[in-house]
Design an enzyme around this catalytic site. Structure first.
Site, PDB file in Angstrom:
ATOM      1  N   ASN A  97      66.277  11.723 -18.967  1.00  0.00           N
ATOM      2  CA  ASN A  97      64.992  12.186 -18.440  1.00  0.00           C
ATOM      3  C   ASN A  97      64.317  11.105 -17.621  1.00  0.00           C
ATOM      4  O   ASN A  97      63.346  11.364 -16.909  1.00  0.00           O
ATOM      5  CB  ASN A  97      64.062  12.635 -19.571  1.00  0.00           C
ATOM      6  CG  ASN A  97      63.855  11.563 -20.628  1.00  0.00           C
ATOM      7  OD1 ASN A  97      64.645  10.632 -20.772  1.00  0.00           O
ATOM      8  ND2 ASN A  97      62.780  11.689 -21.393  1.00  0.00           N
ATOM      9  N   ALA A  98      64.819   9.860 -17.716  1.00  0.00           N
ATOM     10  CA  ALA A  98      64.280   8.753 -16.930  1.00  0.00           C
ATOM     11  C   ALA A  98      65.010   8.686 -15.595  1.00  0.00           C
ATOM     12  O   ALA A  98      66.168   9.065 -15.483  1.00  0.00           O
ATOM     13  CB  ALA A  98      64.461   7.446 -17.686  1.00  0.00           C
ATOM     14  N   GLY A  99      64.310   8.188 -14.581  1.00  0.00           N
ATOM     15  CA  GLY A  99      64.941   8.003 -13.277  1.00  0.00           C
ATOM     16  C   GLY A  99      64.483   6.705 -12.662  1.00  0.00           C
ATOM     17  O   GLY A  99      63.337   6.578 -12.233  1.00  0.00           O
ATOM     18  N   HIS A 100      65.352   5.691 -12.664  1.00  0.00           N
ATOM     19  CA  HIS A 100      65.001   4.398 -12.085  1.00  0.00           C
ATOM     20  C   HIS A 100      65.755   4.226 -10.768  1.00  0.00           C
ATOM     21  O   HIS A 100      66.973   4.315 -10.721  1.00  0.00           O
ATOM     22  CB  HIS A 100      65.352   3.270 -13.052  1.00  0.00           C
ATOM     23  CG  HIS A 100      64.522   3.291 -14.306  1.00  0.00           C
ATOM     24  ND1 HIS A 100      64.684   2.408 -15.330  1.00  0.00           N
ATOM     25  CD2 HIS A 100      63.500   4.107 -14.673  1.00  0.00           C
ATOM     26  CE1 HIS A 100      63.808   2.678 -16.290  1.00  0.00           C
ATOM     27  NE2 HIS A 100      63.094   3.715 -15.908  1.00  0.00           N
TER      28      HIS A 100
ATOM     29  N   LYS B 221      59.713   0.849 -12.025  1.00  0.00           N
ATOM     30  CA  LYS B 221      60.296  -0.111 -12.969  1.00  0.00           C
ATOM     31  C   LYS B 221      61.684  -0.553 -12.541  1.00  0.00           C
ATOM     32  O   LYS B 221      62.069  -1.705 -12.728  1.00  0.00           O
ATOM     33  CB  LYS B 221      60.348   0.500 -14.371  1.00  0.00           C
ATOM     34  CG  LYS B 221      58.984   0.831 -14.961  1.00  0.00           C
ATOM     35  CD  LYS B 221      59.088   1.424 -16.362  1.00  0.00           C
ATOM     36  CE  LYS B 221      59.662   2.830 -16.361  1.00  0.00           C
ATOM     37  NZ  LYS B 221      58.801   3.827 -15.706  1.00  0.00           N
ATOM     38  N   GLY B 222      62.452   0.381 -11.954  1.00  0.00           N
ATOM     39  CA  GLY B 222      63.815   0.055 -11.554  1.00  0.00           C
ATOM     40  C   GLY B 222      63.859  -1.088 -10.566  1.00  0.00           C
ATOM     41  O   GLY B 222      64.667  -2.009 -10.687  1.00  0.00           O
ATOM     42  N   LYS B 223      62.967  -1.054  -9.585  1.00  0.00           N
ATOM     43  CA  LYS B 223      62.932  -2.130  -8.586  1.00  0.00           C
ATOM     44  C   LYS B 223      62.574  -3.456  -9.235  1.00  0.00           C
ATOM     45  O   LYS B 223      63.168  -4.493  -8.932  1.00  0.00           O
ATOM     46  CB  LYS B 223      61.923  -1.809  -7.487  1.00  0.00           C
ATOM     47  CG  LYS B 223      61.717  -3.005  -6.547  1.00  0.00           C
ATOM     48  CD  LYS B 223      60.716  -2.782  -5.444  1.00  0.00           C
ATOM     49  CE  LYS B 223      60.490  -4.080  -4.692  1.00  0.00           C
ATOM     50  NZ  LYS B 223      59.650  -3.950  -3.489  1.00  0.00           N
TER      51      LYS B 223
ATOM     52  N   THR C 284      62.130  17.962 -18.681  1.00  0.00           N
ATOM     53  CA  THR C 284      63.181  17.785 -17.673  1.00  0.00           C
ATOM     54  C   THR C 284      64.408  18.624 -17.982  1.00  0.00           C
ATOM     55  O   THR C 284      65.347  18.679 -17.184  1.00  0.00           O
ATOM     56  CB  THR C 284      63.610  16.304 -17.594  1.00  0.00           C
ATOM     57  OG1 THR C 284      64.093  15.892 -18.882  1.00  0.00           O
ATOM     58  CG2 THR C 284      62.446  15.416 -17.167  1.00  0.00           C
TER      59      THR C 284
ATOM     60  N   THR D 249      64.173  15.147 -11.570  1.00  0.00           N
ATOM     61  CA  THR D 249      64.010  16.595 -11.393  1.00  0.00           C
ATOM     62  C   THR D 249      63.824  17.021  -9.947  1.00  0.00           C
ATOM     63  O   THR D 249      64.040  18.188  -9.617  1.00  0.00           O
ATOM     64  CB  THR D 249      62.782  17.077 -12.183  1.00  0.00           C
ATOM     65  OG1 THR D 249      61.604  16.441 -11.637  1.00  0.00           O
ATOM     66  CG2 THR D 249      62.908  16.724 -13.656  1.00  0.00           C
TER      67      THR D 249
ATOM     68  N   ASP E 137      57.400   6.722 -13.378  1.00  0.00           N
ATOM     69  CA  ASP E 137      57.637   6.630 -11.932  1.00  0.00           C
ATOM     70  C   ASP E 137      56.867   5.478 -11.290  1.00  0.00           C
ATOM     71  O   ASP E 137      56.519   5.537 -10.110  1.00  0.00           O
ATOM     72  CB  ASP E 137      57.267   7.947 -11.233  1.00  0.00           C
ATOM     73  CG  ASP E 137      57.851   9.169 -11.913  1.00  0.00           C
ATOM     74  OD1 ASP E 137      59.082   9.185 -12.110  1.00  0.00           O
ATOM     75  OD2 ASP E 137      57.092  10.091 -12.257  1.00  0.00           O
TER      76      ASP E 137
ATOM     77  N   THR F 266      56.711  12.385 -24.073  1.00  0.00           N
ATOM     78  CA  THR F 266      58.146  12.370 -24.312  1.00  0.00           C
ATOM     79  C   THR F 266      58.389  12.249 -25.815  1.00  0.00           C
ATOM     80  O   THR F 266      57.445  12.216 -26.603  1.00  0.00           O
ATOM     81  CB  THR F 266      58.826  11.237 -23.527  1.00  0.00           C
ATOM     82  OG1 THR F 266      60.251  11.397 -23.585  1.00  0.00           O
ATOM     83  CG2 THR F 266      58.445   9.861 -24.059  1.00  0.00           C
TER      84      THR F 266
ATOM     85  N   GLN G 157      60.343   6.028 -19.068  1.00  0.00           N
ATOM     86  CA  GLN G 157      59.085   6.765 -19.084  1.00  0.00           C
ATOM     87  C   GLN G 157      57.916   5.763 -19.029  1.00  0.00           C
ATOM     88  O   GLN G 157      58.009   4.776 -18.340  1.00  0.00           O
ATOM     89  CB  GLN G 157      58.974   7.708 -20.282  1.00  0.00           C
ATOM     90  CG  GLN G 157      59.849   8.933 -20.188  1.00  0.00           C
ATOM     91  CD  GLN G 157      61.247   8.688 -20.700  1.00  0.00           C
ATOM     92  OE1 GLN G 157      61.456   8.102 -21.750  1.00  0.00           O
ATOM     93  NE2 GLN G 157      62.222   9.131 -19.958  1.00  0.00           N
TER      94      GLN G 157
END
Length: 434
Positions: free
Chosen positions: A42-45, A20-22, A133, A311, A17, A249, A234
């Protein structure tokens, strides 16, 4: 033949968290190809631009750049239903992922029973659960290592359905051995049979995408001089080998995982961009030395909007842990630090850095073997807060002196320069230091 380019890497240095996505979205303009090399749903970008948030879980974060090729590598797990939800979400805002997305035929699939088995394993652990998750990640990687998994390329084989039901029955027996029945669990509020029908429908749609030997594709593009950015999921402290085991993970999250997850040689690794928040967060169970249980922790959570992308769970919060950050930089060979969410600290009169740990009265500056068993007391240094909004500042020199002192301290204690500073979630609210 042209001299091959290097693959640059962007990964997380904490417990996930980090934003990284940005960073991937921002850096994408300088690359031809963006490739995911590990993890799964399980990842969320999160990407944010034009005032709209876009959450990705499996698809690389460069997908919103229509002129960039995106790759889901062999090290990634694909859950077909979640994958299609992402595709539809992107189509709804004007993108056509099928035009610039390639999927490895060696990527493994998450089956519906993987998700049931995940829930059963977690329930069986009771108060020792790891905070999964429940997306089926652990069981799917277990099958991969046990050589019983199903890969994307298998969906074109004649015996695909037979293989699916064979593994399904194996999973059901495993669930029963834990003392449960499949009927005790649901998947997205659906029974196994209901979700299985959707899963097979999703498989038919997945088959229409560009599925190939991505390791050949990537190496060929390197020889052609194309620039490739590898995107990790992650983070380092969740790595299966070097993270806070067993609260980790199931994949390799450090830079070495790029070679395994994309099929490239170590000699082709270039720069390593390490992403860290200006403070720390963690979702789920596991050790967290600098965790705050007071009003300061609540303030970090609320101002940072610290709720999991995947989640929705509230994240635990704490001050920046330099001991863990140095460790992560060492493991990954980080060349550039990306400092995220510095603006969350705008309203703190004092900010802190954890420089050492105290365990049973002994001071150490390294990660102990068992972070869970040892009672770790963080030793802090304090810095004066800047007490003003920095979200519209685009030039490093225009930042308040206090924030520059804080950044300088991070650089001095890690030995690595901060290249990028994020001053808000939006793509454009970013400072690049040359």
């Amino acid at each position: 033949m042209m001299i091959a380019n290097k693959v640059d890497i962007l990964l997380g240095l904490q417990w996930g968290d980090e934003g990284k996505g940005k960073v991937v979205d921002y850096l994408s303009k300088d690359y031809d190809i963006i490739a995911r090399f590990n993890g799964g749903p399980n990842a969320g970008h999160t990407l944010e631009f034009n005032g709209i948030k876009h959450a990705l879980h499996i698809i690389p974060s460069g997908i919103c750049h229509k002129d960039k090729q995106n790759i889901i590598g062999n090290g990634v797990l694909i859950e077909p239903c979640i994958f299609l939800e992402e595709i539809e979400s992107l189509q709804n805002i004007g993108y056509t992922p099928k035009d610039n997305l390639i999927i490895s035929n060696k990527a493994h699939l998450i089956l519906p029973t993987h998700r049931l088995l995940d829930a059963a394993n977690e329930k069986a652990k009771g108060d020792k659960k790891i905070g999964s998750t429940l997306k089926g990640i652990g069981p799917a990687y277990t099958d991969k290592v046990a050589r019983t998994g199903i890969r994307v390329g298998d969906v074109f084989e004649k015996d695909f359905t037979e293989k699916y039901f064979s593994i399904k029955n194996l999973h059901i027996n495993q669930i029963k051995s834990l003392g449960f029945t499949p009927q005790e669990f649901s998947i997205s509020d659906k029974t196994l049979e209901e979700y299985e029908k959707l899963w097979f429908e999703a498989i038919e749609e997945v088959k229409t995408f560009n599925i190939t030997n991505t390791e050949y594709y990537i190496n060929q593009k390197l020889q052609e001089g194309k620039r490739i950015l590898a995107e990790g999921a992650q983070a380092t402290m969740l790595d299966i080998d070097f993270g806070s085991y067993p609260f980790v993970t199931s994949s390799t999250t450090i830079s070495a995982g790029v070679c395994l997850g994309l099929g490239i040689a170590p000699t082709y690794i270039g720069r390593v961009y390490g992403t860290t928040k200006a403070y720390c967060t963690r979702v789920g169970s596991g050790p967290f030395p600098t965790e705050l249980f007071d009003q300061t922790g609540e303030q970090l959570c609320e101002q940072g909007h610290e709720y999991g992308v995947t989640t929705g769970r509230k994240r635990r919060t704490g001050w920046l842990d330099i001991v863990a950050l140095r460790y992560a930089c060492m493991l990954n060979g980080v060349t550039d630090l990306m400092l995220m969410k510095i603006d969350v600290l705008d309203n703190f009169s004092q900010v802190k850095l954890c420089e050492k740990y105290s365990i049973n009265g002994k001071e150490i500056d390294y990660i102990p073997y068992n972070m869970s068993a040892d009672k770790i007391t963080p030793i802090y240094s304090s810095y004066k807060g800047w007490m003003q909004s920095v979200s519209k500042i685009r030039d490093y020199e225009a930042l308040p002196l206090e924030i520059k002192d804080y950044i300088s301290a991070i650089e001095q204690k890690t030995g690595i320069k901060v290249k990028l500073i994020s001053v808000s979630p939006d793509r454009e609210d970013t400072i690049i230091r040359q």
